[in-house]
Design an enzyme around this catalytic site. Structure first.
Site, mmCIF file in Angstrom:
data_model
loop_
_atom_site.group_PDB
_atom_site.id
_atom_site.type_symbol
_atom_site.label_atom_id
_atom_site.label_comp_id
_atom_site.label_asym_id
_atom_site.label_seq_id
_atom_site.Cartn_x
_atom_site.Cartn_y
_atom_site.Cartn_z
ATOM 1 N N HIS A 141 3.179 -2.481 3.783
ATOM 2 C CA HIS A 141 3.185 -2.021 2.392
ATOM 3 C C HIS A 141 2.821 -3.179 1.469
ATOM 4 C CE1 HIS A 141 4.105 0.275 -1.133
ATOM 5 N NE2 HIS A 141 4.979 -0.635 -1.526
ATOM 6 N N ASP A 151 6.826 4.271 -1.424
ATOM 7 C CA ASP A 151 7.584 3.422 -2.351
ATOM 8 C C ASP A 151 7.725 3.909 -3.787
ATOM 9 O OD1 ASP A 151 9.219 1.188 -2.657
ATOM 10 O OD2 ASP A 151 7.577 -0.118 -3.259
#
Length: 1173
Positions: free
Chosen positions: A174, A288
């Protein structure tokens, strides 16, 4: 006598129209083949045909009756206007002004069919309705054992004997495009190493897989790698080892982002992928963003993605969905009548997307399978049991332990296919980590797959590998509804990750940049449209050689900077201070460049003789409307210096509807007259330009001019020095006992009152607003023609934060109880200005200056109250400033907020939840209503909003917090700026209305007036002075690009010129040939900086509620049941080609016919690849 004649003529006209309409109707009923029953040559019984015809006739009569009544209203308006109004606005006894009414009538003609949509009720009810689920759940947060927020999971060992468990482990990294470090610093320190290692390590074993989502990083890396490495990447994508998921420029925040920018960053990413790698993303990946909006599944579905994954959802909802096996569902839009918006969605069940929370319910065990944490490394397992490298001697025991977690996790889902992500923030940045994860896992997989008695097959996979295997097991093709899976509608705000820690603070954090974001967005849209039109006209005239094509690179750069800022740590206000500055610098840089693009396009388009066009970057033909000294400054308006020769202004209206607006211009002399380009004087109002509560800026005056601006067009105005008297606004200043000096200047009348005063009112022809004399704040509003004052009072409030260890920060809102009234040290200075075009009340407090303005203008501008608040809380400690409106609307516990400016989501104040849980994002509007009225707060920037009591609406304006809230940022919010928040307050009467929205089918829409008010607020007219030149400037002509009025439920979201293709060997790709090149042949190389002859026209047909009264709109508003003739839309340009495509232009869609007439359903967003010339 003259009047009687007019009335007679109009009456006769109405009669003729009525008779002719009836004739046409009967004719239509007889000849319209579409109205015949399809099928047989002759219906079974003529009675049914007659019955049908009578029904049709009734419907047509009803439509006709509506149109006639509108015409009648217009005639009455005309008649009223004809009664000889004086030329200058007269004063009325109540110290307000009356304007000479517009000579044109306006009417609203909405066909009854277009009103059906908002009533809903066509589609089936979903199985899972989020508003109802919120009402149902106890939110009791019980301890669930090893899975703290869940429950114990058990299974029988033989459950997989008949159908083995199939596990896909999905490696991912990420990468935040800015958070603790800036975008560039992350790229140089980490991201480039991750991607370089990826190319190397993936080629070592064809069984390895990896997914990537942020194209902003990927494109930067691509620009820096060799042709050889690019070929290797294309091979990895081609053979399915590397998958690009979602494929947006960033993984956007879904709370504060506006749908224009969400779509724009998705197009930017998808276009980049198609052009450079020849790939089209299939699955969405959003691990996220802090809560999830239902706008996202709509956009992904319209882009032809077939599956999506989400992660940050309230822990109580995760637990409920896990217990009922509803973690995978078809996500459907609330308004969808036919399941056409459904997309398959997978919700991750546990606390986080890191390795300890993804293999199964027990983080202590899962952490032992994160091989980056092997002893000796920099990070370890907080549960104190480290991972062990996998060897022949321990593989059986380790594999059994891991399989137990996989089996438990799989019990939460309906199928025997399991998804296990393997990654975390900025993972895989060193070759050693690739080896540690991939080699150890491969040993585990090899062992598990070699034991038939375990009934499991485990492998590395991409996200689409998982979805494909799932669809295959269920026997369906991607995109279909899997049998037995639920349908869900609604959204996933607000998010809490543990206890009462609600992530509702970031809806307001750093409001200065949230506002700058929207200013840049409005400029980008305006620049895209004007550039596309100017380029098309220049090409048609053969003048594109003279046009600055280099402006396209500025547009491209602005798209990317706006896209970057949609990232879930950027627009959210949750990055480090230095990173926020980096974003700010990028936004301001692009804003300045876009003003240049707009100036260059406007210059070309207003020239009477295009032959004389000459682009001189050193001396632009037009000046900018305002400038910002720095990335954290508010704009400063340009002062136009008057001369003996006239000064010209070019005013750009970025709306697709004509608008009647008050355009403010700062000048250096009070002796000014404003003329149209034909030389007709226009209504103006002269007022002071205030530097502070009591100081008029010397030698600067504001002249406000009432001008009718063409849709998407440019209007030329002239400013002349003139000694004739101008209508000057008069000002009263109430000092409330404060000892302050007052700086005046002639000829602006100013009356100073040292003491307090009684309450007072301002009014125009639509509204009367009353204010408190002591505070200057709003008390009540009365609509014209109504007896009753409606209470609408405003007040400022302050929230503190808790004294316990967990305090509010950039993400979290943890107040210390209910808000307390804002109590400044001194009373405010109140300034009341009244004039012919607008009147306003300005209240200057220590930390906030608020201006409430009433435009005395027919139409949209005059139907709502303009509210702006300049907030500066830099001396506060752990305080949040809120603005609350209190009304007598009986809204109970219901209120409505928008999602991304795209749709409305009904909300309910939940008493069982803490105060902070009841706040929601408000990117564009929020409203409350009862059976009689609806009050809408429109906003020009995203902020947090709630309704904490019946009849209330409150918005958090700014927050200053001294500490971190333990979510990784490591800072408070201490970099507050002087911020301007802009709103419109609209009070509407409901004509036919059930009181509230039902739980089972919550659906609500703004009215047409509300939609248009929002557009006026968000797309201000831009005023560009023609640069002072000693020679007489060339002849200028106003530019009106549209040949007919767009239906007023249509919005041109964008007209985006596409990038030119530059072919290279092995590249296939003529414009319009859409099959992507096979991944192993390089796609045509792009010249990023050149425009092609094609543009993307993106249209949105808005859903609207007809039950709100629509009078005096001031513009001719008609709807067309979603039909639009594009062929003749742009005046002076031909539509060379028209190809409907998926939202991001990756897939061509079939055309109904060769016709250029298109049709959109309500709420639909459609993209067309067009060629104008």
């Amino acid at each position: 006598m003259k009047l009687k004649k007019q009335v007679t003529v109009c009456g006769a006209a109405i009669f003729c129209v009525a008779v002719f309409s009836l004739y046409l109707m009967l004719d239509r009923v007889q000849h319209d083949p579409a109205r015949h029953q399809s099928g047989g040559n002759f219906p079974r019984s003529q009675i049914s045909v007659l019955q049908n015809r009578i029904e049709q006739l009734e419907q047509l009569l009803e439509e006709n009756h509506e149109i006639i009544s509108h015409i009648k209203d217009s005639v009455l308006e005309l008649t009223a206007h004809a009664e000889g109004q004086p030329a200058l606005p007269p004063h009325t006894p109540n110290v307000s002004w009356v304007l000479p009414p517009e000579s044109r009538p306006s009417f609203l003609s909405v066909s009854p069919q277009d009103c059906q949509f908002a009533l809903g009720g066509k589609g089936q009810s979903p199985d899972l309705q989020m508003l109802a689920i919120y009402s149902l759940l106890p939110f009791d947060n019980q301890d669930g054992g090893v899975w703290k927020q869940g429950f114990d999971i058990t299974y029988e060992p033989n459950e997989w004997d008949t159908e083995p468990l199939q596990v896909f482990v999905v490696p991912h990294s990420h990468n935040d495009p800015g958070w603790i470090k800036t975008f560039d610093k992350y790229y140089y320190d980490q991201t480039q190493h991750i991607l370089n290692s990826m190319v190397l390590k993936m080629q070592e074993d064809p069984r390895r897989r990896f997914i990537w989502s942020e194209i902003s990083f990927f494109s930067k890396w691509w620009d820096n790698i060799s042709a050889q490495k690019r070929a290797a990447v294309r091979r990895l994508v081609g053979n399915g080892q590397l998958e690009m998921v979602t494929g947006g420029w960033v993984m956007p925040d879904e709370a504060n982002s506006h749908y224009f920018a969400m779509i724009d960053q998705l197009i930017e990413g998808h276009q980049w992928l198609e052009k450079n790698i020849g790939v089209t993303p299939r699955s969405g990946w959003a691990v996220d963003p802090f809560g999830h909006s239902s706008t996202m599944p709509y956009l992904l579905k319209r882009s032809n993605l077939t599956g999506m994954l989400i992660q940050r959802v309230h822990y109580a909802i995760k637990k409920h969905f896990a217990a009922t096996q509803n973690l995978e569902f078809m996500w459907r839009q609330t308004w969808d009548p036919d399941a056409s918006t459904d997309i398959f969605c997978h919700m991750m069940p546990f606390y986080s997307y890191d390795v300890p929370h993804t293999c199964g319910p027990d983080p202590k065990i899962c952490c032992q399978f994160d091989f980056k944490r092997l002893p000796g490394g920099r990070i370890n397992c907080p549960w104190k049991v480290p991972p062990r490298a996998i060897t022949d001697s321990n593989v059986a025991e380790r594999a059994q332990l891991l399989l137990d977690q996989y089996r438990k996790k799989s019990k939460l889902y309906r199928s025997k296919v399991l998804l296990v992500p393997l990654g975390d923030d900025f993972r895989y940045d060193k070759p050693q980590e690739w080896d540690a994860q991939f080699l150890n896992y491969q040993r585990l997989f090899d062992f598990l797959n070699s034991q038939p008695n375990l009934h499991v097959q485990v492998q590395f996979g991409t996200l689409s590998d998982y979805f494909d295997a799932l669809y295959k097991r269920l026997g369906i093709v991607p995109g279909m509804k899997p049998p037995g899976f639920p349908v869900l509608s609604g959204d996933f705000f607000s998010y809490a990750d543990r206890e009462d820690h609600y992530w509702t603070g970031y809806y307001t954090s750093r409001p200065f940049y949230k506002s700058l974001d929207r200013v840049l967005e409005a400029h980008l849209r305006g620049a895209e449209i004007l550039f596309s039109l100017a380029l098309a006209h220049a090409r048609r005239a053969g003048a594109d050689g003279k046009y600055p094509l280099s402006d396209y690179a500025l547009l491209s750069n602005a798209r990317r900077n706006l896209g970057l800022f949609q990232h879930h740590d950027a627009i959210t206000g949750t990055a480090k201070e230095a990173v926020a500055v980096d974003y700010g610098v990028r936004l301001l840089h692009s804003l300045t460049n876009l003003k240049r693009v707009i100036i260059n396009a406007a210059h070309y388009l207003v020239l009477g003789n295009k032959e004389t066009y000459h682009h001189d970057p050193a001396a632009p033909f037009l000046g900018m409307d305002d400038t910002r000294p720095g990335q954290d400054s508010l704009p400063e308006k340009t002062v136009v210096k008057l001369d003996t020769s006239p000064r010209f202004l070019v005013v750009f209206n970025p709306l697709e509807q004509e608008r009647l607006s008050v355009v403010p211009v700062l000048v250096d002399s009070p002796h000014v007259q404003v003329l149209s380009e034909e030389g007709q004087p226009l209504p103006v109002q002269l007022s002071a330009h205030w530097g502070s509560a009591t100081d008029m800026v010397p030698d600067v005056y504001q002249v406000s001019v009432l001008a009718r601006l063409p849709a998407l067009g440019l209007r030329v105005l002239q400013l002349h020095r003139s000694l004739d008297g101008r209508p000057v606004a008069s000002t009263r200043l109430y000092l409330h006992g404060r000892d302050v000096s007052v700086r005046r200047q002639e000829p602006v009348p100013l009356h100073v009152f040292p003491a307090t005063t009684d309450d007072f009112c301002l009014e125009n022809q639509h509204l009367r607003a009353c204010f408190s004399g002591s505070s200057g704040l709003l008390q009540s509003v009365r609509r014209a023609g109504e007896e009753r004052e409606q209470r609408v009072s405003s007040e400022f409030l302050v929230y503190g934060t808790r004294t316990s260890k967990d305090k509010s920060g950039a993400y979290l809102f943890l107040p210390d109880g209910e808000a307390k009234p804002y109590a400044p040290k001194e009373p405010p200075v109140v300034r009341v200005t009244e004039g012919p075009l607008f009147s306003e009340v300005a209240s200057y407090y220590q930390h906030v200056q608020t201006v409430m303005r009433l435009y005395n203008v027919p139409g949209v501008e005059g139907l709502s109250l303009d509210v702006s608040c300049v907030v500066d809380i830099r001396d506060h400690v752990n305080k949040e400033l809120a603005l609350r409106f209190t009304t007598d609307i009986e809204s109970d516990d219901a209120f409505f907020t928008d999602l991304n400016g795209f749709q409305i989501q009904p909300r309910r104040y939940q008493r069982k939840l803490p105060l902070q849980a009841n706040f929601y994002p408000m990117p564009a509007m929020a409203y409350i209503q009862d059976t009689q009225s609806r009050l809408t707060l429109h906003t020009a920037q995203a902020l947090g909003v709630s309704s904490l009591g019946s009849g209330q609406l409150e918005v958090i304006l700014d927050r200053r917090l001294m500490q971190d809230d333990n979510r990784g940022l490591g800072q408070g919010l201490k970099d507050n700026k002087r911020t301007c928040n802009r709103f419109r307050l609209l009070l509407e009467r409901r004509t036919t209305a059930s009181k509230q929205v039902q739980d089972g089918h919550p659906i609500s829409f703004p009215s047409l007036l509300s939609h248009i008010t929002s557009m006026h607020l968000n797309a201000e007219a831009l005023v560009m002075p023609v640069a002072q030149e000693k020679p007489v400037p060339p002849a200028l002509r106003s530019f009106a690009p549209l040949s007919n009025t767009l239906p007023c439920d249509f919005h041109i979201l964008n007209l985006r010129t596409l990038q030119a293709e530059v072919s290279c060997a092995g590249g296939s790709g003529t414009p319009g040939s859409v099959p992507s090149p096979a991944p192993h042949t390089p796609a045509p190389q792009q010249d990023d900086s050149l425009p092609s002859a094609e543009a993307a026209l993106i249209l949105h047909r808005k859903g609207f509620d007809c039950s709100l009264e629509a009078k005096n709109l001031g513009f001719n508003c008609t709807t067309s049941q979603g039909k639009l003739a594009l062929g003749s839309l742009f005046r002076g340009l031909e539509l060379g080609s028209l190809q409907p495509t998926s939202l991001t232009l990756m897939y061509p869609l079939s055309m109904a016919s060769n016709s250029t007439n298109i049709h959109l359903d309500p709420m639909e967003i459609s993209t067309f690849r067009i060629r104008l010339g």
